[in-house]
Design an enzyme around this catalytic site. Structure first.
Site, short mmCIF file in Angstrom:
data_model
loop_
_atom_site.label_atom_id
_atom_site.label_comp_id
_atom_site.label_asym_id
_atom_site.label_seq_id
_atom_site.Cartn_x
_atom_site.Cartn_y
_atom_site.Cartn_z
N LYS A 121 0.86 -1.18 0.00
CA LYS A 121 0.00 0.00 0.00
C LYS A 121 0.89 1.23 0.00
O LYS A 121 1.70 1.42 0.91
CB LYS A 121 -0.91 -0.02 1.22
N LYS A 176 -2.09 -1.59 -3.83
CA LYS A 176 -2.98 -0.43 -3.76
C LYS A 176 -2.18 0.85 -3.84
O LYS A 176 -1.18 0.95 -3.12
CB LYS A 176 -3.74 -0.49 -2.43
C1 PBG Z 1 -7.43 3.35 5.65
C2 PBG Z 1 -7.68 3.26 4.21
C3 PBG Z 1 -7.49 4.22 3.21
C4 PBG Z 1 -8.00 3.66 2.04
C5 PBG Z 1 -8.42 2.38 2.34
N1 PBG Z 1 -8.22 2.14 3.68
C6 PBG Z 1 -6.99 5.60 3.28
C7 PBG Z 1 -5.59 5.88 3.59
O1 PBG Z 1 -4.76 5.01 3.77
O2 PBG Z 1 -5.29 7.07 3.69
C8 PBG Z 1 -8.04 4.36 0.71
C9 PBG Z 1 -9.13 3.92 -0.17
C10 PBG Z 1 -9.41 4.81 -1.33
O3 PBG Z 1 -8.77 5.83 -1.59
O4 PBG Z 1 -10.34 4.45 -2.04
N2 PBG Z 1 -6.12 3.32 6.03
#
Ligand code: PBG
Length: 337
Positions: free
Chosen positions: A201, A254
């Site tokens: 991520k 992601k």
């Molecule tokens: C929580 C989380 C996030 C997303 C999914 N889980 C936000 C982040 O990490 O700031 C992003 C999902 C999206 O942008 O659709 N940590």
């Protein structure tokens, strides 16, 4: 008839198999189906709430009483799974509502499973929506503290499993959280509950609209000390390898679109089911352009989702899930790129 042997080698006539939709269908290498999709839902307290998220047109904050209708619609469309995010009634320094048995996500899991036992209910495990400072781990002395976050994340995971969640999806990016969550689930007799780890991520600007949707923007600093640095791909493979060693059942890359190379590398290196998160910014970008008449929305969406599949994803988490499922059941020629 004389045979022309002057073109040597002969022209490679790729166009022969592109001449009709039937031929194109026969030689198509990748298939996109509603079965591939996971639909994210934002669940909120209150009654009869279905409030559109300004930064994500077509996506809503939903109260519990609106969830059964959502489950029914997804069943009709053939979308097998949802991923839940919660908007808590209150935030605090320990993110208490994340792991409260009566928390919004826990209630939403119960409501959805009661409405449709067959719907796969996945839950995002993280602290950012629940902590007053909006970080994914606990803050100690102004820093996001890795090891003290693991306990709260594990408690969150177990409370989701207790509510009936089918898949636990940690998105916090703390080191060691898959191992911690796996062992907490096993101790709680949830050894059959799978973990889908947000393994690679990245610290991405594409999460912008989500932070408005989930009210989870960090109140100080940013997420770069725990989410991955966008230029790195070898590190992504190590993150994925580590999560697999710690017990992940599904691994994720992601965002999706700007990281298709990472997906493709992950597909080549690992045989576990691979998920890709087609994130909020990727969704909102296409919708904004389509609303302006600059892009043909349905064709672009299906082309993007197909590219994610082609790059190697088995599972695509996408806000487009419902509209894409609808378009896929229409005449394919209408939306094909
Ligand atoms: C929580 C989380 C996030 C997303 C999914 N889980 C936000 C982040 O990490 O700031 C992003 C999902 C999206 O942008 O659709 N940590």
């Amino acid at each position: 008839m004389t045979v022309d042997i002057t073109t040597n080698p002969p022209i490679e006539r790729f166009r022969r198999l592109r001449g009709s939709e039937g031929l194109r269908r026969l030689v198509r290498e990748t298939a996109l189906r509603p079965d591939d999709f996971v639909y994210p839902l934002f669940v909120t307290h209150g009654q009869n709430v279905r409030e559109e998220i300004p930064s994500m047109p077509g996506q809503y904050h939903l109260s519990l009483d609106r969830l059964a209708g959502e489950a029914e619609e997804l069943r009709e469309l053939g979308v097998p799974a949802v991923l839940l995010f919660g908007l808590p009634a209150a935030k605090d320094e320990q993110g208490s509502e994340a792991y409260a048995d009566g928390g919004i996500v826990q209630e939403a899991v119960r409501t959805l499973k009661a409405a449709d036992r067959g719907l796969v209910v996945m839950t995002d495990v993280c602290l950012c929506e629940y902590t007053s400072y909006g970080h994914c781990g606990v803050v100690v002395d102004g820093e996001i503290d890795n090891d003290s976050s693991l306990d709260l994340l594990s408690r969150t995971a177990v409370s989701h499993a207790r509510a009936g969640a089918d898949v636990i999806a940690p998105s916090d990016m703390m080191d060691g959280r898959v191992a911690a969550i796996r062992s907490a689930l096993d101790d709680g007799n949830f050894d059959s509950t799978p973990i889908m780890a947000y393994s690679a991520k990245y610290a991405s600007a594409f999460y912008g609209p989500f932070r408005e949707a989930a009210d989870s923007a960090p109140q100080f600093g940013d997420r770069r000390s725990y989410q991955m640095d966008p230029p790195n791909v070898r590190e992504a493979l190590r993150e994925i390898e580590t999560d697999i060693a710690e017990g992940a059942d599904i691994v994720m890359v992601k965002p999706a679109l700007a990281y298709l190379d990472v997906l493709s590398r992950a597909r080549q290196s690992f045989d576990l089911p691979l998920a890709a998160y087609n994130v909020s910014g990727e969704y909102s970008m296409v919708h904004a352009a389509a609303r302006n008449g600059w892009l043909d929305g349905s064709r672009v969406v299906l082309e993007i989702l197909m590219s994610i599949k082609r790059a190697g994803a088995d599972i695509i988490i996408t806000y487009h899930a419902k509209e894409a499922a609808r378009w896929l059941s229409d005449d394919p020629a209408e939306h094909s790129a």
